[in-house]
Design a protein around this motif. Structure first.
Motif, short mmCIF file in Angstrom:
data_model
loop_
_atom_site.label_atom_id
_atom_site.label_comp_id
_atom_site.label_asym_id
_atom_site.label_seq_id
_atom_site.Cartn_x
_atom_site.Cartn_y
_atom_site.Cartn_z
N ILE A 1 0.87 -1.17 0.00
CA ILE A 1 0.00 0.00 0.00
C ILE A 1 0.91 1.23 0.00
O ILE A 1 1.79 1.36 0.84
N LEU A 2 0.70 2.10 -0.99
CA LEU A 2 1.55 3.27 -1.18
C LEU A 2 0.77 4.55 -0.89
O LEU A 2 -0.43 4.61 -1.12
N GLU A 3 1.47 5.57 -0.44
CA GLU A 3 0.82 6.86 -0.18
C GLU A 3 0.94 7.81 -1.34
O GLU A 3 0.32 8.87 -1.34
N ALA A 4 1.73 7.46 -2.35
CA ALA A 4 1.86 8.32 -3.54
C ALA A 4 2.08 7.43 -4.75
O ALA A 4 2.65 6.35 -4.65
N SER B 1 -6.73 2.49 -6.79
CA SER B 1 -7.20 3.36 -5.71
C SER B 1 -8.30 2.63 -4.95
O SER B 1 -8.93 1.71 -5.47
N ARG C 1 -9.40 6.96 2.13
CA ARG C 1 -7.95 6.96 2.28
C ARG C 1 -7.32 7.36 0.96
O ARG C 1 -7.76 6.94 -0.09
N LYS C 2 -6.30 8.18 1.02
CA LYS C 2 -5.58 8.58 -0.19
C LYS C 2 -4.35 7.69 -0.33
O LYS C 2 -3.21 8.13 -0.12
N VAL C 3 -4.62 6.44 -0.64
CA VAL C 3 -3.56 5.46 -0.82
C VAL C 3 -3.84 4.65 -2.08
O VAL C 3 -4.94 4.72 -2.64
N TRP C 4 -2.84 3.90 -2.51
CA TRP C 4 -2.99 3.04 -3.68
C TRP C 4 -2.41 1.68 -3.34
O TRP C 4 -1.42 1.56 -2.62
#
Length: 198
Positions: A4-7, A91, A103-106
């Motif tokens: 899980i990435l934040e950007a 997303s 959540r703003k994660v990918w």
């Protein structure tokens, strides 16, 4: 291994993103400015305009111009799906509880955890078609990142933990071909890659 990435990574020319191209977004903003200015000129020139239309123009013109000239609107939305030579980025798509912020994660899924990308039928009220793949993800990842999509009509779960999930409703066989091309360019030779149509 999935992460899980934040950007998101930078989008390259060979990568796939489900956002419209940047030139199209600038063109749309230009059209919005043109419509806003045109409506303003029309309201100034036309003395016989009814008061209701005049009030509507007074609301619409600033809206069109704000959209056209605001630096971020319409240009900075991240894609909900990105694919590059390393894998695919998704997303969150699960349903939110009342008051819960998204959540703003990918979710990054490397190509070795993806197989059998295909364009097939989806069961969601009525039968429609969409892009489906077999992916190795946890049940929590399925709930958060694939939660609101329908189920493929050929859904299956393999012994190694791969499950068929819908990752893009609609789309086309052309997109499936693009993703398969990215997968093959990654150096992965997977015998289970397929483009079956059901």
């Amino acid at each position: 291994m999935n992460r899980i990435l934040e950007a998101l990574p930078e989008i390259g020319k060979e990568d796939y993103s489900n956002n419209p191209p940047r030139w199209f977004r600038y063109f749309f903003k230009f059209l919005s400015a043109l419509v806003g200015v045109g409506m303003a000129i029309w309201a100034i020139i036309d003395d016989a305009m009814p008061i209701g239309f005049y009030l509507m123009v007074c609301i619409l013109v600033p809206s069109f111009l704000l959209f056209a000239f605001h630096p971020n609107w319409g240009l900075t939305e991240p894609p909900s799906l990105l694919a590059n030579q390393l894998g695919m980025y998704f997303s969150p798509s699960g349903s939110l509880r009342f008051g819960q912020q998204p959540r703003k994660v990918w979710l990054f899924v490397p190509w070795e955890n993806i197989s059998n990308i295909r364009y097939t039928r989806i069961v969601k009220g009525e039968f429609s078609k969409g892009m489906v793949m077999d992916v190795k993800v946890s049940s929590d990842e399925i709930d958060e990142f694939f939660g609101h999509y329908g189920k493929p009509s050929d859904r299956k779960q393999s012994e190694d933990g791969r499950i068929s999930v819908v990752f893009y409703e609609g789309g086309s066989q052309k997109l499936v071909t693009k993703l398969l091309s990215l997968m093959k360019n990654s150096g992965l030779s997977d015998q289970s890659i397929g483009t079956s149509q059901t």
